[in-house]
Write an enzyme that holds these catalytic residues in place. Structure first.
Site, PDB file in Angstrom:
ATOM      1  N   GLN A 169      36.636  42.394  42.966  1.00 49.67           N
ATOM      2  CA  GLN A 169      36.872  40.946  43.034  1.00 49.67           C
ATOM      3  C   GLN A 169      38.368  40.634  42.904  1.00 49.67           C
ATOM      4  O   GLN A 169      38.772  39.756  42.146  1.00 49.67           O
ATOM      5  CB  GLN A 169      36.077  40.232  41.949  1.00 49.67           C
ATOM      6  CG  GLN A 169      34.594  40.080  42.280  1.00 49.67           C
ATOM      7  CD  GLN A 169      34.342  39.125  43.455  1.00 49.67           C
ATOM      8  OE1 GLN A 169      35.139  38.249  43.765  1.00 49.67           O
ATOM      9  NE2 GLN A 169      33.203  39.311  44.111  1.00 49.67           N
ATOM     10  N   SER A 170      39.185  41.351  43.643  1.00 47.33           N
ATOM     11  CA  SER A 170      40.631  41.159  43.557  1.00 47.33           C
ATOM     12  C   SER A 170      41.067  39.840  44.201  1.00 47.33           C
ATOM     13  O   SER A 170      40.823  39.614  45.394  1.00 47.33           O
ATOM     14  CB  SER A 170      41.334  42.322  44.255  1.00 47.33           C
ATOM     15  OG  SER A 170      42.711  42.029  44.435  1.00 47.33           O
TER      16      SER A 170
END
Ligand SMILES: *Cc1c(COP(=O)(O)O)cnc(C)c1O
Length: 337
Positions: A75-76
């Site tokens: 979930q960058s």
């Protein structure tokens, strides 16, 4: 400090607002809490990586790159913002996503930032947790280079001396706003991860002799390691802008007591902070960074770390897109798993 000397593209919505959080301050009984809205930088739903990317992408174009490679957690937020600006600039974007949490929740793996990475046309590939991500990026660069691509590698979080210029500039911007408003900033607090945000802020604030202490709330590494990585990058950033030696170890302070079970793993304090900011101020924090950063700030306030009449600015680094990767972490009655 004259940042116009450094190549930069202009796509962030700047300056971001500096606003009082009156309801939150009243709820906690002081200090005066302010927010610097870097969740509103505009690009791809905003966040702190946008400021870094203004300098990094200018450098990539100067070097004749046609293909961007970067990496981050699944979930960058950095991956999302990089994918977006690559698309606009007509560059190919390859993102390596490290599975740091081991979650097999489909929301975590496909929604939120991962959805947007793909919507922006980036090529994504997974790597196992603990992989040497720099090595993985180099071998991808070699492979793509073999196909005739001119690659440019952006390190995780955009954290190198070029990216950190974005936060040297943010420090200058914040000082100008505070000076204009007549606001004396006693503390600046934010979530710290790959270190570029804090390194740039410290370099900018120390370099302009502002005497504003910065507190980074860690989201991954233990305190000593985090402070060492921020300090190292701040030294290199200061060198890069001709201020070599101005940043001292005592300027770099991290509190890593709010990491909980690990990077990207929800904590009770994060859940409380996310709900509280939504319900008192309409502000959306995120589960991985700003939620834990605010959880740290709230806890330190409750422990009397700040005096009631002080002005504390929380730098909101963005990340709310990540909420959609964690829908079942907030104990909400209407969520049907
Ligand atoms: C990357 C990120 C941070 C941490 O910034 P670093 O420069 O990596 O230390 C904080 N908040 C959000 C939302 C982020 O995406």
């Amino acid at each position: 400090m004259h940042l116009a000397r450094f190549p930069r593209l202009r796509f962030a919505h700047l300056p971001t607002p500096l606003e009082p959080l009156e309801n939150l301050s009243a709820h906690l009984g002081g200090p005066n809490i302010w927010v610097k809205r870097d969740d509103c930088t505009g690009l791809a739903m905003g966040g702190n990586k946008t400021r870094k990317l203004e300098f990094l992408m200018a450098d990539a174009l100067d070097q004749g790159a046609d293909t961007i490679i970067t990496q981050g957690a699944t979930q960058s937020n950095h991956a999302r913002q990089t994918a977006a600006i690559s698309a606009k600039l007509g560059l190919e974007c390859h993102v390596l996503l490290e599975d740091r949490t081991g979650s097999n929740d489909p929301s975590y793996n496909y929604n939120g930032n991962v959805l947007l990475d793909q919507l922006y046309g980036a090529t994504i590939a997974k790597r196992p947790g603990g992989a040497d991500m720099n090595l993985e990026m180099e071998s991808l660069a070699e492979q793509l280079g073999g196909q005739g691509k001119k690659t440019y590698i952006i390190p995780g979080g955009g954290s190198n001396p070029v990216g950190a210029l974005g936060y040297v500039n943010a420090a200058v911007e914040l000082l100008a706003q505070a000076n204009e408003m007549g606001l004396v900033i006693d503390h600046l607090v934010h979530a710290t991860g790959s270190a570029g945000t804090q390194a740039g802020l410290v370099t900018g604030l120390v370099g302009s002799n502002s005497s504003i202490p910065v507190l980074g709330i860690g989201v991954r590494a233990p305190k000593e390691k985090q402070e060492a990585s921020v300090f190292g990058l701040a030294e290199r950033t200061a060198d890069h802008i001709g201020l070599g030696g101005v940043v001292k170890p005592e300027h770099v302070v991290a509190n890593c007591d709010y990491v909980g079970g690990g990077y990207g793993v929800p904590t009770e304090g994060m859940v409380e902070a996310v709900k509280l900011l939504a319900r008192t101020e309409t502000i959306l924090l995120d589960p991985v960074y700003s939620g834990k950063g605010m959880a740290g700030l709230i806890d330190l306030i409750r422990k009397g770390h700040f005096s009631k009449d002080e002005n504390v600015v929380f730098l909101h680094t963005g990340g709310a897109v990540g909420l959609f990767g964690y829908p079942d972490s907030f104990d909400l009655p209407g969520y049907l798993a």
